[in-house]
Design an enzyme around this catalytic site. Structure first.
Site, mmCIF file in Angstrom:
data_model
loop_
_atom_site.group_PDB
_atom_site.id
_atom_site.type_symbol
_atom_site.label_atom_id
_atom_site.label_comp_id
_atom_site.label_asym_id
_atom_site.label_seq_id
_atom_site.Cartn_x
_atom_site.Cartn_y
_atom_site.Cartn_z
ATOM 1 N N ARG A 54 39.343 48.312 44.146
ATOM 2 C CA ARG A 54 38.989 49.556 43.475
ATOM 3 C C ARG A 54 37.698 50.152 44.025
ATOM 4 O O ARG A 54 37.489 51.360 43.967
ATOM 5 C CB ARG A 54 38.870 49.299 41.963
ATOM 6 C CG ARG A 54 38.396 50.478 41.150
ATOM 7 C CD ARG A 54 38.754 50.346 39.678
ATOM 8 N NE ARG A 54 38.473 49.041 39.121
ATOM 9 C CZ ARG A 54 37.279 48.677 38.607
ATOM 10 N NH1 ARG A 54 36.267 49.516 38.631
ATOM 11 N NH2 ARG A 54 37.124 47.480 38.092
ATOM 12 N N TYR A 107 36.482 76.748 38.106
ATOM 13 C CA TYR A 107 37.823 76.211 37.870
ATOM 14 C C TYR A 107 37.955 75.868 36.388
ATOM 15 O O TYR A 107 37.100 75.171 35.828
ATOM 16 C CB TYR A 107 37.956 74.985 38.769
ATOM 17 C CG TYR A 107 39.167 74.114 38.653
ATOM 18 C CD1 TYR A 107 40.451 74.630 38.804
ATOM 19 C CD2 TYR A 107 39.014 72.734 38.483
ATOM 20 C CE1 TYR A 107 41.555 73.793 38.756
ATOM 21 C CE2 TYR A 107 40.112 71.891 38.438
ATOM 22 C CZ TYR A 107 41.380 72.420 38.569
ATOM 23 O OH TYR A 107 42.470 71.597 38.518
ATOM 24 N N ASP A 179 31.532 73.192 43.942
ATOM 25 C CA ASP A 179 32.948 72.986 44.221
ATOM 26 C C ASP A 179 33.234 73.779 45.484
ATOM 27 O O ASP A 179 33.288 75.012 45.476
ATOM 28 C CB ASP A 179 33.797 73.473 43.044
ATOM 29 C CG ASP A 179 35.279 73.196 43.246
ATOM 30 O OD1 ASP A 179 35.720 73.099 44.405
ATOM 31 O OD2 ASP A 179 36.001 73.090 42.238
ATOM 32 N N LYS A 204 43.985 69.903 48.140
ATOM 33 C CA LYS A 204 44.242 71.229 48.703
ATOM 34 C C LYS A 204 44.296 71.169 50.236
ATOM 35 O O LYS A 204 45.192 70.575 50.797
ATOM 36 C CB LYS A 204 43.172 72.201 48.220
ATOM 37 C CG LYS A 204 42.946 72.191 46.701
ATOM 38 C CD LYS A 204 44.147 72.683 45.923
ATOM 39 C CE LYS A 204 43.817 73.045 44.486
ATOM 40 N NZ LYS A 204 43.400 71.929 43.626
#
Length: 388
Positions: A54, A107, A179, A204
């Site tokens: 992890r 966003y 962002d 994206k």
């Protein structure tokens, strides 16, 4: 080395992998150690080495190195989504009783996180007009810890004066985040403009094929251990197959962005001339808020922009247009090879700025199809729009 070249080579070492060009995929949870001494040594600095699946694997390290090269950062952290990158980065710097500033054009899930999770933790959020620039200083409180920006803004594409904002933030010792997904970390260097942390939804353009859920946090050595330790404590991690796919995507990012930019500009220019369109919201156009800042700070544009239709079109007419689109299916997200289009209304999501346009709004993503085919599809769509 130019960025385009650097992206082809960063994060991979064929000599360490039997001459194989692409780094292999490591599926790992448990990492074993031959001795107690080796285990203890690895545990002394688990944010750097291979300690537990992890925490990191060679696959995630390779991808993170490539993202750091893309962003011009010292380090990068891969997590499971763009929203995870946003929430993890913010949470690493706030506690009960703190205050943050967030652009009003962010966003929407970012704002929802602030209005629910952060509020529940006792962290106050103040939204600011995306065109505020250095006047953001008036909103700073003694307990302000983070200024969160997004430029251009989601849906409405206002370009922020990031250097002006980051200068104020540094004067007050406040962490600044951006962002940076729209620019893909390629058309805007957040660190050259004063940001401390640059965040992307690698879902994206980095992934580029609409099949990856992934987020990245790019940052300096001084902040890396703090943020990495925090997101590790939250249980955030990136899946190895997604890291591998994003590594492949990042190699072709410059070439793909060039097509998205060209198609986006051609579509936006054509749409600007159509009688059905009241306004085009694209940073490269002079009438888009912050266009002068865009010309100063950005080196290009991606394929995402919006339009405002004339006031008289009804929801039924817009639905008729969208329901029949062949090459612009409706779907959230963007940045893949395909074109997309969604309707939206920014009025309900504004806190510190108003939205004056009355006409319906559409957000378009210009994919890699032939632009004449895309224009033809839009032209037919406008026929349906006018028939209502």
């Amino acid at each position: 080395m130019k960025k385009q070249t650097h992206l082809l080579h960063a994060g991979r070492n064929a000599k360490e992998n039997f001459g194989i060009v692409n780094p292999p995929v490591y599926h790992a949870s448990t990492v074993t150690f031959p001795t107690v001494e080796a285990m203890n040594k690895a545990g002394e600095n688990p944010t750097e080495g291979i300690y537990y699946g992890r925490m990191a694997t060679p696959t995630s390290h390779a991808f993170e190195e490539a993202v750091a090269a893309l962003e011009g950062a010292d380090k990068a952290i891969a997590v499971q989504s763009g929203l995870a990158a946003i929430t993890g980065a913010i949470l690493a710097f706030v506690k009960n009783g703190d205050h943050i500033l967030v652009t009003d054009s962010a966003y929407f899930p970012t704002k929802k996180f602030c209005n629910t999770v952060l509020k529940g933790f006792g962290v106050e959020t103040t939204y600011f007009n995306p065109t505020i620039g250095s006047n953001i200083e008036k909103l700073i409180q003694p307990n302000t810890k983070v200024i969160f920006t997004e430029s251009p803004g989601s849906l409405t594409f206002e370009v922020q004066d990031i250097p002006a904002i980051t200068k104020v933030a540094k004067d007050h010792k406040i962490i600044t985040m951006i962002d940076n997904t729209w620019a893909a970390g390629y058309f805007f260097n957040a660190f050259d403009h004063g940001c401390d942390i640059s965040i992307q939804a690698a879902t994206k353009y980095i992934g580029g094929h609409s099949d990856v859920m992934l987020g990245t946090i790019a940052l300096g050595d001084d902040l890396y251990k703090k943020v990495k330790t925090y997101v590790y404590g939250l249980g955030y991690c990136a899946a190895p197959d997604d890291c591998y796919l994003a590594q492949r995507g990042i190699r072709t990012l410059p070439a793909r962005l060039k097509i998205h930019e060209e198609n986006g500009m051609k579509l936006a220019s054509w749409l600007k001339e159509q009688p059905e369109v009241k306004r085009v919201l694209h940073p490269a156009f002079e009438d888009c808020p912050g266009h002068d800042i865009f010309k100063r700070d950005f080196t290009g544009a991606c394929g995402l922009f919006s339009i405002v239709l004339q006031d008289h079109y009804s929801e039924k007419a817009v639905a008729s247009m969208l329901d029949g689109m062949e090459l612009f299916p409706m779907g959230y997200s963007w940045g893949g090879y395909e074109s997309l289009m969604i309707p939206f209304n920014p009025k309900g999501a504004r806190n510190a700025s108003s939205w004056e346009d009355q006409g319906p709004c559409l957000r378009l993503h210009a994919g890699q199809e032939n632009v004449e085919d895309l224009i033809n599809d839009l032209d037919k769509g406008f026929e349906r729009l006018n028939k209502g």
